[in-house]
Design a protein around this motif. Structure first.
Motif, PDB file in Angstrom:
ATOM      1  N   LYS A 111      11.276-125.822 -39.342  1.00 32.91           N
ATOM      2  CA  LYS A 111      10.398-125.182 -38.568  1.00 32.91           C
ATOM      3  C   LYS A 111      10.495-123.783 -39.087  1.00 32.91           C
ATOM      4  O   LYS A 111      11.455-123.373 -39.378  1.00 32.91           O
ATOM      5  CB  LYS A 111      11.108-125.311 -37.144  1.00 32.91           C
ATOM      6  N   THR A 113      10.244-120.047 -37.922  1.00 34.82           N
ATOM      7  CA  THR A 113      10.414-119.448 -36.686  1.00 34.82           C
ATOM      8  C   THR A 113      10.347-117.761 -36.778  1.00 34.82           C
ATOM      9  O   THR A 113      10.906-117.039 -36.054  1.00 34.82           O
ATOM     10  CB  THR A 113      11.767-119.642 -36.387  1.00 34.82           C
ATOM     11  N   ASN A 114       9.335-117.364 -37.310  1.00 36.28           N
ATOM     12  CA  ASN A 114       8.886-116.172 -37.395  1.00 36.28           C
ATOM     13  C   ASN A 114       8.432-115.757 -36.168  1.00 36.28           C
ATOM     14  O   ASN A 114       7.669-116.748 -35.510  1.00 36.28           O
ATOM     15  CB  ASN A 114       7.982-115.660 -38.717  1.00 36.28           C
ATOM     16  N   LYS A 118       4.941-119.207 -35.409  1.00 32.34           N
ATOM     17  CA  LYS A 118       5.884-120.302 -35.609  1.00 32.34           C
ATOM     18  C   LYS A 118       4.977-121.762 -35.791  1.00 32.34           C
ATOM     19  O   LYS A 118       3.822-121.863 -35.542  1.00 32.34           O
ATOM     20  CB  LYS A 118       6.559-120.563 -34.182  1.00 32.34           C
ATOM     21  N   TYR A 171      11.590-116.792 -41.732  1.00 30.51           N
ATOM     22  CA  TYR A 171      12.561-117.426 -41.155  1.00 30.51           C
ATOM     23  C   TYR A 171      12.440-119.112 -41.087  1.00 30.51           C
ATOM     24  O   TYR A 171      11.309-119.320 -40.568  1.00 30.51           O
ATOM     25  CB  TYR A 171      12.799-116.705 -39.660  1.00 30.51           C
ATOM     26  N   ASP A 173      14.076-122.404 -39.335  1.00 28.84           N
ATOM     27  CA  ASP A 173      15.229-122.812 -38.478  1.00 28.84           C
ATOM     28  C   ASP A 173      16.072-121.597 -37.999  1.00 28.84           C
ATOM     29  O   ASP A 173      17.368-121.976 -38.239  1.00 28.84           O
ATOM     30  CB  ASP A 173      16.141-123.743 -39.049  1.00 28.84           C
ATOM     31  N   GLY A 174      15.702-120.368 -38.011  1.00 25.88           N
ATOM     32  CA  GLY A 174      16.474-119.278 -37.492  1.00 25.88           C
ATOM     33  C   GLY A 174      17.274-118.476 -38.724  1.00 25.88           C
ATOM     34  O   GLY A 174      17.658-117.400 -38.511  1.00 25.88           O
TER      35      GLY A 174
END
Length: 391
Positions: A111, A113-114, A118, A171, A173-174
C-alpha cells in the motif's frame, strides 16, 4: 590396412587434381549439412531454454510447485502459505522439504500511503537498477547497505508527485523511501523497484500477488502422487481455503509435450532442408561418372597389374565417401558458426546448442550420400574389363 591407406592417399590425390570441379560438387552438401545443423542447433536451443524455464517453475526431477488462486482471480490479500501451512505440507508422506517460492518477475503487493495519494503498488526486488530512464537509480552498494531507496514508474510519479518525483519520499506501508530514479515496466504497472536486501529488511511481511510453494519430493517417491496429496491436504486445512484454492499443475508433462512439438517442427524443417542433400548426391554421382570415364586408362593399368573388380569398386567408392565427408565437415563447421552468429545477434531470444547427435548426423549423412550415390559409378568402373578397354 596398408591397402586402405594407399586407397585413401590415391583418393585425396584424385580429388585435388580436379579441385574446382570437386569444390562445386561439395557446395550442395555443404549448404545442406549447414542448414540441417543450424536448424537442429537452434531447435535444441529452444528446448534447453524451455527446459530451464520449466525447471525454474518446478519441473525438476524431485521438485513440484503448489499454486494458490483466489476465487476472484486477484492477488491474495493474506499469505496462503503460512508457517502452519508449511508444517502441514512437511507431514505429508513423501515430502522432503517445502519452502515459499519467489518469482523474480512477480511483484509484492503493498500500500502506498503518501498524503497526496493512497493506493496499491507492486514492489519488484532488484539487486541493482543502475540504468533508469531518469535519475541515477541504485547500485550493488546501495543494496548491500540496505539503503531505503526506490525507483518508480511514470504513473506513480504523475499521480503522487506531479511528475517531479526525483529526490522525494514515497511512503509504503508507512515507511519512507527516497525516489532515486524513474523506470517503467510494461508488465507491472504502478511498479516500484527496491534493492532486494532493503526489501528483506523492511518489507519481509509482504506477499507476492501469485504466491507458490515449492516442494522437494523424496527419492523413489512418485512426484505427481505426492503433490496431489499435498494439494488435498492444503485444500482441507490450508489458511487460504476460504479465499481460493490450492492447485498442482504437472509442468513436467507440459514440458514433455512442448519438447515433442519442438522436435516435430525441427525435424520437419530439417527434412525440408535435407532435400538439397539429395540434389547434392545426384551431383556427386554425376561427377563420379565423369571421373570413371576420364580415368579409363588408370583402370586399365591397375587391372593389368592384377587389381580385382572389387579393388576398383572400393577405390571409386572411397573417393565418393571422402568427397562427401569433407563437404559434410565443412557444412558442420559452417552450421555451428551460423547458429553461434544467430545466438550472438539475439542472445535474449534464441540460443544455439550443438549436440553430439547433430555432429553424428552430419558425418553419418555425408558418408551415406557418398556410399549411396557413389556406389553406382563405382560398380560401373569395376565392370570395365581390360580386354574391353583395349578394344
Amino acid at each position: 590396412m596398408k591397402n586402405l591407406s594407399n586407397i585413401l592417399a590415391v583418393s585425396f590425390k584424385s580429388i585435388l587434381k580436379n579441385k574446382r570441379r570437386n569444390i562445386f560438387t561439395m557446395i550442395g552438401i555443404i549448404i545442406g549439412i549447414a542448414a540441417v545443423i543450424t536448424i537442429m542447433s537452434l531447435g535444441n536451443g529452444f528446448k534447453k531454454t524451455a527446459a530451464d524455464e520449466f525447471s525454474d517453475s518446478g519441473a525438476g526431477k524431485n521438485s513440484a510447485i503448489i499454486n494458490f488462486m483466489t476465487s476472484s482471480g486477484e492477488g491474495a490479500k493474506e499469505n496462503p502459505f503460512s508457517q502452519q501451512d508449511i508444517d502441514i505440507v512437511k507431514q505429508v508422506n513423501g515430502v522432503s522439504s517445502a519452502k515459499i517460492k519467489e518469482n523474480d518477475d512477480t511483484g509484492y503487493s503493498a500500500k502506498m500511503t503518501n498524503p497526496q495519494k493512497k493506493g496499491d503498488v507492486s514492489i519488484l526486488k532488484k539487486a541493482t537498477m543502475d540504468t533508469p530512464e531518469k535519475g541515477q537509480g541504485f547500485d550493488s552498494d546501495d543494496n548491500e547497505l540496505h539503503k531505503k531507496v526506490v525507483t518508480v514508474d511514470d504513473k506513480i510519479a504523475k499521480d503522487v508527485f506531479n511528475k517531479d518525483a526525483l529526490g522525494k519520499t514515497l511512503y509504503i506501508d508507512g515507511q519512507g523511501f527516497k525516489v532515486v530514479g524513474i523506470a517503467n515496466d510494461a508488465m507491472n504497472p504502478s511498479a516500484v523497484n527496491m534493492p532486494s536486501k532493503t526489501f528483506d529488511q523492511y518489507m519481509s511481511n509482504l506477499n507476492q500477488d501469485l504466491p507458490s510453494l515449492q516442494l522437494t519430493v523424496q527419492d523413489g517417491q512418485d512426484k505427481k502422487d505426492v503433490a496431489k496429496k499435498v494439494e488435498d491436504a492444503l485444500n482441507k486445512k490450508g489458511s487460504g481455503v476460504g479465499d481460493g484454492k490450492y492447485t498442482y499443475n504437472d509442468t513436467e508433462e507440459m514440458m514433455k509435450g512442448i519438447n515433442k512439438v519442438f522436435d516435430g517442427i525441427t525435424y520437419f524443417v530439417a527434412a525440408v532442408a535435407g532435400i538439397s542433400l539429395f540434389i547434392a548426391g545426384i551431383g556427386v554421382m554425376n561427377v563420379m561418372y565423369i571421373s570413371v570415364t576420364e580415368r579409363t586408362e588408370e583402370i586399365a593399368i591397375r587391372r593389368a597389374f592384377g587389381a580385382k573388380a572389387r579393388d576398383i569398386e572400393l577405390q571409386f567408392l572411397i573417393e565418393s565417401v571422402v568427397l562427401c565427408v569433407i563437404g559434410g565437415l565443412i557444412g558442420l563447421i559452417l552450421g555451428i558458426l551460423i547458429g553461434s552468429l544467430v545466438d550472438a545477434v539475439t542472445p535474449d531470444y534464441i540460443k544455439s546448442v550443438v549436440s553430439l547427435s547433430s555432429v553424428i548426423i552430419a558425418v553419418g549423412v555425408s558418408m551415406l550420400i557418398g556410399i549411396v550415390f557413389g556406389w553406382i559409378p563405382a560398380r560401373a568402373a569395376a565392370k570395365k574389363e581390360l580386354i574391353d578397354i583395349i578394344k
